[in-house]
Design a protein around this motif. Structure first.
Motif, mmCIF file in Angstrom:
data_model
loop_
_atom_site.group_PDB
_atom_site.id
_atom_site.type_symbol
_atom_site.label_atom_id
_atom_site.label_comp_id
_atom_site.label_asym_id
_atom_site.label_seq_id
_atom_site.Cartn_x
_atom_site.Cartn_y
_atom_site.Cartn_z
ATOM 1 N N GLY A 283 -2.064 -4.840 -4.942
ATOM 2 C CA GLY A 283 -1.752 -4.691 -3.519
ATOM 3 C C GLY A 283 -2.997 -4.758 -2.654
ATOM 4 N N LEU A 284 -4.078 -4.123 -3.102
ATOM 5 C CA LEU A 284 -5.331 -4.165 -2.343
ATOM 6 C C LEU A 284 -5.914 -5.576 -2.312
ATOM 7 C CD1 LEU A 284 -7.024 -0.854 -3.541
ATOM 8 C CD2 LEU A 284 -6.054 -1.330 -1.277
ATOM 9 N N LEU A 285 -5.810 -6.296 -3.424
ATOM 10 C CA LEU A 285 -6.306 -7.676 -3.452
ATOM 11 C C LEU A 285 -5.505 -8.572 -2.504
ATOM 12 C CD1 LEU A 285 -7.050 -8.108 -7.261
ATOM 13 C CD2 LEU A 285 -8.727 -7.947 -5.389
ATOM 14 N N CYS A 286 -4.193 -8.391 -2.465
ATOM 15 C CA CYS A 286 -3.359 -9.158 -1.526
ATOM 16 C C CYS A 286 -3.716 -8.808 -0.082
ATOM 17 C CB CYS A 286 -1.882 -8.891 -1.784
ATOM 18 S SG CYS A 286 -1.276 -9.612 -3.313
ATOM 19 N N PHE A 287 -3.949 -7.532 0.168
ATOM 20 C CA PHE A 287 -4.345 -7.076 1.501
ATOM 21 C C PHE A 287 -5.679 -7.708 1.899
ATOM 22 C CE2 PHE A 287 -6.176 -3.333 4.027
ATOM 23 C CZ PHE A 287 -5.595 -3.745 5.210
ATOM 24 N N MET A 288 -6.614 -7.739 0.961
ATOM 25 C CA MET A 288 -7.910 -8.333 1.237
ATOM 26 C C MET A 288 -7.774 -9.827 1.532
ATOM 27 S SD MET A 288 -11.125 -7.244 -0.916
ATOM 28 C CE MET A 288 -12.666 -8.063 -0.857
ATOM 29 N N ARG A 289 -6.904 -10.508 0.804
ATOM 30 C CA ARG A 289 -6.676 -11.941 1.041
ATOM 31 C C ARG A 289 -6.062 -12.160 2.423
ATOM 32 N NH1 ARG A 289 -8.338 -16.787 1.058
ATOM 33 N NH2 ARG A 289 -6.736 -18.342 0.773
ATOM 34 N N LEU B 143 -0.220 -1.526 6.164
ATOM 35 C CA LEU B 143 0.341 -2.833 5.821
ATOM 36 C C LEU B 143 1.534 -3.190 6.709
ATOM 37 C CD1 LEU B 143 0.145 -2.587 1.926
ATOM 38 C CD2 LEU B 143 -1.251 -4.056 3.405
ATOM 39 N N THR B 144 2.416 -2.223 6.942
ATOM 40 C CA THR B 144 3.587 -2.535 7.775
ATOM 41 C C THR B 144 3.190 -2.788 9.227
ATOM 42 O OG1 THR B 144 4.071 -0.166 8.017
ATOM 43 C CG2 THR B 144 5.279 -1.364 6.314
ATOM 44 N N ASN B 145 2.155 -2.103 9.722
ATOM 45 C CA ASN B 145 1.675 -2.383 11.082
ATOM 46 C C ASN B 145 1.109 -3.795 11.174
ATOM 47 O OD1 ASN B 145 2.374 0.057 12.242
ATOM 48 N ND2 ASN B 145 0.412 1.017 11.785
ATOM 49 N N ARG B 146 0.354 -4.202 10.162
ATOM 50 C CA ARG B 146 -0.181 -5.562 10.163
ATOM 51 C C ARG B 146 0.951 -6.586 10.085
ATOM 52 N NH1 ARG B 146 -5.599 -6.243 9.890
ATOM 53 N NH2 ARG B 146 -5.403 -8.365 9.115
#
Length: 151
Positions: A128-134, A34-37
C-alpha cells in the motif's frame, strides 16, 4: 469460577494486543490520507470532464485534457490499490487480535498463525505504501505550476 492463571493469561493477551491496536489506528490515519487524495483526484477529473464538448459539436479533441484525464485515471488506480492493501492490512491485524484472544481463551498455541498473519499484514501495508508513493510520483511529475501555454 475464574482461576488466577486465566486472569493472568487474559491480561497478558491484552498486553500483546495493544501494539496491533495502535497499528490499526495508524492504518486508519493512512486510509484517511488515501481517501482524501482519491477525492481530490476524482474532483479534478470531474472538472476536466465538464470541458468535454457535447457529441453534436464536432470540435477537435482536447489532447491536453485527455492526457491529464489519463494521468488522473492512473493515479486513481494506484490509490485504489493502496486503499485495498491498507484495508487488507487492517483486516489481517484485526484477525491477529482475534486469534490472540481465542488462543488465550482456548489455551491454544497459535504462534505460527499469528506470526504468518502479521507478516502478511506488514507485506500488505508495504504494498500500500509503495502504491501511495507511485501515486505521489505521478502527481509530481505531471505537476504544472504557473500559467498554461497558449495554443
Amino acid at each position: 469460577m475464574v482461576e488466577e492463571g486465566q486472569v493472568l493469561s487474559i491480561a497478558h493477551t491484552i498486553q500483546l494486543a495493544v501494539a496491533p491496536v495502535f497499528l490499526l489506528a495508524g492504518i486508519g490515519s493512512m486510509l484517511g490520507v488515501l481517501t482524501n487524495r482519491m477525492a481530490r483526484v476524482i474532483d479534478k477529473a470531474r472538472k476536466l470532464e465538464e470541458r468535454v464538448p457535447p457529441p453534436s459539436d464536432p470540435a477537435t479533441p482536447d489532447i491536453a485534457r485527455d492526457a491529464e484525464l489519463g494521468v488522473l485515471a492512473r493515479r486513481a488506480r494506484y490509490l485504489q490499490l493502496a486503499i485495498g492493501a491498507c484495508v487488507g492490512c487492517a483486516l489481517l491485524v484485526a484477525l491477529v487480535v482475534v486469534i490472540l484472544f481465542i488462543s488465550a481463551v482456548l489455551d491454544l498455541n497459535a504462534f505460527a498463525v499469528v506470526a504468518m498473519l502479521f507478516i502478511a499484514a506488514m507485506l500488505a501495508f508495504i504494498f500500500g505504501l509503495l502504491c501511495f508513493m507511485r501515486e505521489i510520483h505521478l502527481g509530481l511529475i505531471h505537476l504544472r505550476i504557473g500559467p498554461r501555454p497558449r495554443v
